[in-house]
Each structure stands twice: as C-alpha cells, then as structure tokens.
Design an enzyme around this catalytic site. Structure first.
Site, PDB file in Angstrom:
ATOM      1  N   ASP A 234       0.858  -1.190   0.000  1.00 32.76           N
ATOM      2  CA  ASP A 234       0.000   0.000   0.000  1.00 32.76           C
ATOM      3  C   ASP A 234       0.895   1.241   0.000  1.00 32.76           C
ATOM      4  O   ASP A 234       2.108   1.144   0.127  1.00 32.76           O
ATOM      5  CB  ASP A 234      -0.966  -0.022   1.189  1.00 32.76           C
ATOM      6  CG  ASP A 234      -0.262  -0.034   2.533  1.00 32.76           C
ATOM      7  OD1 ASP A 234       0.958   0.246   2.580  1.00 32.76           O
ATOM      8  OD2 ASP A 234      -0.916  -0.317   3.547  1.00 32.76           O
TER       9      ASP A 234
ATOM     10  N   ASP B 231      -8.046  -7.334   0.835  1.00 35.13           N
ATOM     11  CA  ASP B 231      -7.094  -7.619   1.904  1.00 35.13           C
ATOM     12  C   ASP B 231      -7.708  -7.180   3.210  1.00 35.13           C
ATOM     13  O   ASP B 231      -8.566  -6.303   3.235  1.00 35.13           O
ATOM     14  CB  ASP B 231      -5.788  -6.826   1.695  1.00 35.13           C
ATOM     15  CG  ASP B 231      -5.964  -5.366   2.092  1.00 35.13           C
ATOM     16  OD1 ASP B 231      -5.569  -5.000   3.212  1.00 35.13           O
ATOM     17  OD2 ASP B 231      -6.524  -4.584   1.294  1.00 35.13           O
TER      18      ASP B 231
ATOM     19  N   CYS C 276     -13.170 -28.744   8.375  1.00 34.21           N
ATOM     20  CA  CYS C 276     -11.961 -27.986   8.041  1.00 34.21           C
ATOM     21  C   CYS C 276     -10.729 -28.889   8.112  1.00 34.21           C
ATOM     22  O   CYS C 276     -10.618 -29.725   9.009  1.00 34.21           O
ATOM     23  CB  CYS C 276     -11.809 -26.811   9.010  1.00 34.21           C
ATOM     24  SG  CYS C 276     -10.350 -25.794   8.708  1.00 34.21           S
TER      25      CYS C 276
ATOM     26  N   CYS D  83      -7.490 -27.673   8.221  1.00 36.13           N
ATOM     27  CA  CYS D  83      -6.302 -26.963   8.714  1.00 36.13           C
ATOM     28  C   CYS D  83      -5.709 -27.718   9.911  1.00 36.13           C
ATOM     29  O   CYS D  83      -6.396 -28.538  10.534  1.00 36.13           O
ATOM     30  CB  CYS D  83      -6.663 -25.528   9.099  1.00 36.13           C
ATOM     31  SG  CYS D  83      -7.337 -25.365  10.773  1.00 36.13           S
TER      32      CYS D  83
ATOM     33  N   CYS E 226      -7.748 -27.728  13.230  1.00 38.57           N
ATOM     34  CA  CYS E 226      -8.948 -28.568  13.257  1.00 38.57           C
ATOM     35  C   CYS E 226      -8.608 -30.056  13.142  1.00 38.57           C
ATOM     36  O   CYS E 226      -9.304 -30.900  13.708  1.00 38.57           O
ATOM     37  CB  CYS E 226      -9.900 -28.157  12.137  1.00 38.57           C
ATOM     38  SG  CYS E 226     -10.612 -26.510  12.388  1.00 38.57           S
TER      39      CYS E 226
ATOM     40  N   HIS F 216      -5.902 -21.344  11.152  1.00 38.95           N
ATOM     41  CA  HIS F 216      -7.283 -21.739  10.849  1.00 38.95           C
ATOM     42  C   HIS F 216      -8.026 -20.632  10.103  1.00 38.95           C
ATOM     43  O   HIS F 216      -8.688 -20.890   9.084  1.00 38.95           O
ATOM     44  CB  HIS F 216      -8.054 -22.086  12.134  1.00 38.95           C
ATOM     45  CG  HIS F 216      -9.528 -22.160  11.900  1.00 38.95           C
ATOM     46  ND1 HIS F 216     -10.142 -23.257  11.342  1.00 38.95           N
ATOM     47  CD2 HIS F 216     -10.501 -21.228  12.069  1.00 38.95           C
ATOM     48  CE1 HIS F 216     -11.443 -22.996  11.197  1.00 38.95           C
ATOM     49  NE2 HIS F 216     -11.680 -21.783  11.632  1.00 38.95           N
TER      50      HIS F 216
END
Length: 376
Positions: A93, A267, A305, A307, A310, A336
């Site tokens: 940015d 974002d 999930c 990830c 999880c 996660h």
C-alpha cells in the site's frame, strides 16, 4: 499494461468474475484474498504456512516498513521478497491510510503529508514521489499510488476536496513510477458514498491510465449497507480488463458481497488479528474460544476444516492455550482463519466458474445463520 503483468477473466456469473492476474513472480487466482504482512511478516505465521493456506499474494505496509527497518535497509538486503522469505507476489500500500490513522502531529499540504512517527516521534515527509521511491526500494510487484483517505463521516465538500487532491497525487504517482517492467501500478478511486464523486474519480484515473484500479475509502466506518450501495455501481466505472481491488475488506460476508458486485482482490488484517484475540471464523460464523463452553469440548473448531488446528487439536486445547496465553494459540487460530478465508475464495472461484454463485451464496448465508454447534 505493464510488461510482465496481465489480467485474464476466465468466467463471469452476474457481475462476479473469476480469472488470473499474471505477474513475473507467479499467478494470482481471482477473486483473491491477500493476507496482510504489515511489518514483513504475517503475524504468528511462517511464510510457507501462509502459502499452504492457499494464498497467492501478500500485502506489505509502506508506512510501517519505511519507519522500521527502513526501505533503504531492506533494499540493501536484497528487497522485501528475500528479506521476508516470500518468493511470490507482494502488493504494497502507499502509506496514505496509515499516516492518516496512526501518525501523530500530521500536516497535510498539496505537496504531501508531514508527520511524526508513532514509534519514536521522528519527523517524516511522505509525498507521492517518496511513496513511489519507497515501494521501488521494497521491490513490490504491485504498487499503490499515494492517496488521502478521509475518515467518514465527512461532508460531501470535504470528500470532494480530498478526492481531487488524491487524483492530483495519482498523476504525480504515475509520473514518479515511470516505466518499470514486471511491476504494476494501481490507481485508487475515492469519493466516499457519493456516486458523482466516484464517477469523477474513476474518469480521472482512467485518463491517467493504470494497470489495476482500487476502490478506496470504504470499510472506514460507513457500515456494510453503505459500502454495498457504493459497490453496486463503483466497480462498473472502472475498466473491465483490469483488476479491481477493494482495500481493507473484510469480514467473510463483506467479501462474498464484494465478489458478487465485481471485485477481484481484497485484503484485511481481520483473520490474523482475530486469531491473536481468540476469535475463529468458521462456516457457522464466529467462535470465541475464550468462552467457558469450550473448556471440556473434545471436538474441533470445524469438523469439515482440514487446517492443522482442526485436524490435530480440540476446542478444549485451543481454549486452554489461549487462556494460558501460549504463543501456539495465536499460531493455530491464525492458521485456521487464513485457511478458512482461502477456502472461501476457492469456493467463490469454483462457483463463478460453474455458473452457480447464487446457490453458493445462499448456502453460505444459511450455514452462518445456523450458528455454532450446540455445546456438549
């Protein structure tokens, strides 16, 4: 368009688009969510872990990096990609938003913004030319032009004055950026929640000519309804053959609504920041792992999930390490959340490609409306 940079739309469904942004450091699948690596790191994550969640691109902050460790130091050490060990695309940015929100004793003039660092009080001047210089030193793949983002609510007169200043700064940013093959420059549309000002801003940017276009000045306190009402028309003012980036958004339902309205890139610090404060985003909405209801629960955050949090840990464990302020709590919840966000983006891309976005969005809202699983 900049040499080595391209954008291809593969499919549309209503206003929503899915495609690919080509850069010299790899492809970015759109719609894309960009995790925020403020100070050359996505907090609590290793770069390869961020990549494993499905992220194609990260965002870095000009303001933070210019103050510490300085853009000049990063350049001497081989540029931001090498410095932070991320070999894929990076968007930086311009620093404008952080100057407005973080710096103290700032003075805005036609030339730029003079401000005191929030870290040590040192004095700095940020102009369109200096912002381009810093982003060149960092070596980012996508550079944002320098703009002013007024906090809402503001009068229409204030918004118009600010937008026109940003458009003059956009021209100066374009001039200072020059010709840099392999690096793209994005313009930023301003204009608050006023349609005529948004259109005026878009026309000014198109006449300058950019590789991509951002919708700025939203998600700054105006509320979701007002944001969506702007997104109902604002992306349509921008060229169809360039990426459209909605800055600083957002919650999962903000993202879904923005994609429905034709946004290609977003974002937000939310998934990583939430992870550090014990908040998990799931298909069934938000979970506060601090709540006592989780302390004896052997189930994962989200049974669907994949990830690491999880797959390998219970709610009871995540509750414990969060209450004990163990670093692994931030690591697992951030992983996660970023995984969930990237899974949502893949779901959106697949739904647009398959012409079934409306069904996907209906299922998304229905699942969230169910709320979290019942306590044991």
């Amino acid at each position: 368009m900049a040499q080595g940079f391209g954008f291809t739309v593969h499919a549309t469904d209503g206003k929503a688009r899915t495609g690919v942004i080509q850069t010299t450091r790899g492809e970015i699948r759109t719609p894309a969510f960009m995790p925020v690596g403020t100070a050359a790191t996505v907090k609590a994550m290793m770069p390869d872990s961020v990549r494993a969640t499905g992220a194609d691109i990260l965002l870095g902050n000009t303001y933070h990096l210019m103050l510490r460790p300085t853009a000049e130091r990063i350049a001497r050490l081989g540029g931001l990609h090498k410095f932070m060990n991320w070999d894929r695309p990076i968007l930086t940015d311009s620093g404008g938003f952080q100057v407005m929100s973080l710096a103290s004793l700032r003075k805005l003039t036609e030339e730029g913004v003079r401000f005191s660092s929030h870290i040590d009080g040192s004095k700095h001047m940020l102009t369109p030319e200096r912002s381009m210089e810093i982003q060149k030193l960092l070596g980012s793949d996508i550079v944002m032009c320098f703009d002013e983002c007024p906090a809402l609510p503001a009068t229409e007169e204030e918004v118009a004055k600010s937008m026109r200043l940003s458009m003059r700064w956009a021209q100066r940013s374009r001039d200072a950026f020059g010709d840099r093959p392999g690096h793209a420059l994005f313009g930023i549309m301003q204009g608050g929640v006023t349609r005529d000002l948004r259109e005026e801003s878009a026309e000014a940017l198109k006449s300058i000519g950019f590789d991509g276009y951002a919708v700025g000045g939203l998600a700054v306190g105006e509320g979701q309804e007002a944001m969506f009402s702007v997104l109902d028309y604002a992306p349509g003012f921008l060229p169809e053959d360039r990426p459209r980036y909605l800055m600083g958004v957002g919650k999962p339902d903000d993202i879904v609504g923005a994609v429905e309205r034709g946004i290609d890139m977003m974002d937000c610090v939310l998934p990583s920041r939430s992870g550090r404060t014990g908040q998990a985003w799931t298909r069934r909405g938000q979970i506060n792992i601090k709540n006592a209801r989780h302390q004896d629960d052997p189930r994962p955050l989200d049974e669907d999930c994949t990830c690491p949090a999880c797959r390998n840990y219970s709610r009871a464990y995540l509750h414990h390490v969060n209450r004990a302020q163990e670093i692994i709590a931030s690591m697992l919840l951030t992983w996660h959340n970023l995984h969930y966000y990237q899974e949502l983006m893949q779901g959106l891309r697949d739904a647009i490609a398959g012409g079934r976005l409306a069904g996907f969005v209906a299922d998304f809202h229905a699942k969230r409306a169910e709320g979290d699983i019942d306590p044991l």
